[in-house]
Design a protein around this motif. Structure first.
Motif, PDB file in Angstrom:
ATOM      1  N   THR A  70      56.062  74.022  40.930  1.00 27.66           N
ATOM      2  CA  THR A  70      55.862  74.091  39.476  1.00 27.66           C
ATOM      3  C   THR A  70      56.033  72.775  38.729  1.00 27.66           C
ATOM      4  N   ALA A  71      56.762  71.815  39.269  1.00 28.08           N
ATOM      5  CA  ALA A  71      57.026  70.581  38.520  1.00 28.08           C
ATOM      6  C   ALA A  71      55.760  69.740  38.421  1.00 28.08           C
ATOM      7  N   MET A 122      64.067  74.470  46.003  1.00 28.58           N
ATOM      8  CA  MET A 122      63.211  73.296  46.166  1.00 28.58           C
ATOM      9  C   MET A 122      61.737  73.702  46.218  1.00 28.58           C
ATOM     10  N   GLN A 149      65.458  60.554  40.044  1.00 28.47           N
ATOM     11  CA  GLN A 149      65.347  61.878  39.433  1.00 28.47           C
ATOM     12  C   GLN A 149      66.194  62.894  40.179  1.00 28.47           C
ATOM     13  N   GLN A 196      56.941  64.234  37.959  1.00 30.47           N
ATOM     14  CA  GLN A 196      58.367  64.561  38.029  1.00 30.47           C
ATOM     15  C   GLN A 196      58.666  65.467  39.218  1.00 30.47           C
ATOM     16  N   ASN A 197      57.843  65.360  40.243  1.00 34.54           N
ATOM     17  CA  ASN A 197      57.944  66.232  41.408  1.00 34.54           C
ATOM     18  C   ASN A 197      58.444  65.390  42.584  1.00 34.54           C
ATOM     19  N   GLU A 248      60.357  76.079  44.535  1.00 38.71           N
ATOM     20  CA  GLU A 248      59.928  76.297  43.149  1.00 38.71           C
ATOM     21  C   GLU A 248      59.752  74.969  42.411  1.00 38.71           C
ATOM     22  N   HIS A 249      60.610  74.013  42.699  1.00 33.69           N
ATOM     23  CA  HIS A 249      60.440  72.686  42.111  1.00 33.69           C
ATOM     24  C   HIS A 249      59.098  72.090  42.559  1.00 33.69           C
ATOM     25  N   ALA A 297      66.395  66.855  41.497  1.00 33.30           N
ATOM     26  CA  ALA A 297      65.685  68.065  41.873  1.00 33.30           C
ATOM     27  C   ALA A 297      66.774  69.049  42.292  1.00 33.30           C
ATOM     28  N   PRO A 298      66.451  70.302  42.564  1.00 35.62           N
ATOM     29  CA  PRO A 298      67.512  71.249  42.915  1.00 35.62           C
ATOM     30  C   PRO A 298      68.403  70.758  44.051  1.00 35.62           C
TER      31      PRO A 298
END
Length: 523
Positions: free
Chosen positions: A300-301, A294, A45, A305-306, A296-297, A47-48
């Motif tokens: 909130t994810a 990161m 996946q 999916q985190n 915020e990911h 991520a930022p």
């Protein structure tokens, strides 16, 4: 305040034990790829600023689903939210844990923020602006050619790692040195090449009482005076909140930080001054922005999916079910030579605990040992053990897609080596000659950055911070104190006193014998 439930006290725990006994321990990644055409897509996946391939690990969709159930059962999401909100989740010290606030943009409020947050955030940005303004002054001062950071632990490992990693962004007119060890050989070696009139010393100690740092600071001040230096205030700056102690040494320029910033999480604060001088205000703000993205990911994810959550769950899976005791870290970028050392403190000081939040003894293991070196050097050192050793040792590679150097062919070769190692660990090679047999089915994770920049480094570090939080939360421990470092400090002070007096009473036989021997002048 929210208290997470220990993972071994939840309903999914015995289900995971049964799943591991019946399926997990028998997983063969090679067959798993044959049976699941979408395995790579599912277990990788973005991520930022970061892409991660988790597909070459010893889990399947059933394993991950049960681990996600485990996370929910412990209350991971509520614990995460409590941290971001500023609740005092560091229970043994009754402190908030707010390194994420150091990289939060000004005037941004989050759901659930405690009332103190707005003022804390204003203080963060006031200190940040002042620190960055000072960094720009130093950058423009052509008389300063050398910057020496004197600190230890988080006051050294973070800035040292980051300045080295971002050397392509460093101001070329200044050299950066890092002194942490109380062993005088290190400071002496650095000072030999310096001139008092062209050196800036940064003394990094929140309390200004850290024994190693203060010993080195006083030696640096003595050297400065012996070299004819007179303007201590112009050549020494302190990163500390103990203004009385800094003034006593003649240091008038100080930048502080707060008790809700742990040392190993402090690179984002004034402790990052060497980095700010090296890469400038814009670069440092990009570093903070990468970390915030990161954050915020992670905040909130959805759990499935985190990326920090998935990495943390994999760590629990390996430590408590497979029984893996260590993780090898191999950055395939020469400038990240201090990355493994940085992660050692981040993870082992945070999660190297044997008691739960309530003080009870844990029934399951916690932090793995973290170790490693940059690839490809490690391939010619310890990778033999990764491929053919008796122990299975998970490998985590960090690779960078784009080079910042002009040399043709090198980047393709280093990336090919990174991919080849993960491939070889998994597929192995069968041979009737045992010496040439590679068992394969050995796990690895590959984390990919598009380029090594302030923003991507910030995101990568924040990713690792949150990953440590996840595993610590599931284990039900306090990841934000470090009482284990205190006993040795106390005993060292006692032995220093005994060194002068020769008093041996009350010591064990070994320590008494060694002290007596060391007090005798060498022939």
């Amino acid at each position: 305040m929210f208290m997470p439930l220990r993972c071994d006290q939840t309903t999914p725990w015995p289900l995971l034990q049964t799943h591991f006994a019946e399926q997990g321990r028998h997983l063969d990644m090679r067959r798993a790829f044959e049976q699941d055409a979408d395995r790579f897509a599912h277990f990788s996946q973005s991520a930022p600023h970061v892409f991660a391939d988790l597909s070459k690990n010893l889990w399947d969709r059933d394993s991950e689903a049960l681990l996600l159930d485990l996370a929910r059962a412990t209350g991971l999401e509520a614990h995460r939210n409590a941290m971001f909100a500023g609740e005092a989740i560091n229970t043994t010290e009754n402190r908030a844990v707010l390194h994420t606030l150091l990289r939060r943009p000004a005037n941004v409020a989050l759901p659930g923020d405690v009332p103190e947050t707005a003022q804390r955030l204003a203080d963060v940005h006031a200190t940040l602006n002042a620190m960055l303004a000072f960094a720009e002054e130093v950058r423009s001062d052509t008389a300063i050619t050398d910057v020496v950071n004197i600190g230890i632990g988080g006051s050294d490992l973070g800035p040292h790692m980051a300045v080295r990693a971002l050397e392509e962004f460093r101001i070329p007119s200044k050299r950066f040195h890092f002194v942490s060890n109380v062993d005088g050989h290190e400071l002496h070696h650095v000072l030999q090449g310096l001139k008092a009139e062209s050196t800036l010393f940064i003394i990094a100690s929140k309390t200004f009482t850290t024994a190693e740092t203060m010993m080195n600071a006083r030696s640096a001040l003595a050297w400065f005076a012996a070299q004819g230096g007179q303007d201590v205030a112009g050549h020494f700056v302190a990163l500390s909140t103990n203004l009385e102690a800094t003034r006593a040494l003649g240091i008038t320029t100080t930048f502080g930080f707060w008790d809700w910033v742990g040392g190993r999480y402090s690179l984002w604060s004034a402790i990052g001054l060497p980095m700010a001088i090296a890469i400038g205000e814009q670069g440092f703000r990009e570093f903070l922005a990468g970390g915030h993205a990161m954050d915020e990911h992670f905040r909130t994810a959805p759990l499935a999916q985190n990326l920090p959550v998935r990495l943390g769950l994999l760590d629990v899976w390996y430590r408590n079910f497979y029984g893996f005791t260590s993780r090898c870290v191999a950055p395939y970028h020469a400038s990240m030579c201090r990355y493994a050392a940085y992660l050692q403190q981040l993870e082992m000081e945070s999660n190297g605990k044997r008691v739960a939040l309530d003080g009870s003894t844990l029934t399951c293991a916690t932090s793995p040992a973290i170790w490693g070196e940059p690839g490809t050097n490690g391939q010619h050192a310890f990778f033999q053990m990764l491929h053919q050793g008796a122990d299975v040792l998970p490998l985590e590679i960090v690779a960078v897609r784009k080079a910042s150097h002009p040399l043709p062919g090198h980047q393709q070769k280093v990336l090919a080596n990174a991919l080849a190692q993960t491939q070889a660990l998994m597929v192995g090679k069968a041979s009737d000659d045992g010496h040439r047999h590679f068992p394969g089915n050995r796990p690895s994770t590959l984390i990919l950055l598009d380029a090594l920049t302030p923003a991507t480094l910030g995101a990568l570090i924040a990713l690792q911070e949150h990953r440590v939080f996840v595993s610590g939360s599931l284990w039900g421990i306090n990841s934000f104190d470090q009482w284990g470092v205190e006993l040795g400090k106390v005993l060292a002070k006692d032995l220093e006193t005994r060194w002068d007096s020769g008093e041996l009473a009350g010591l064990d036989g070994s320590t008494a014998g060694l002290l007596q021997m060391l007090r005798t002048p060498a022939v």
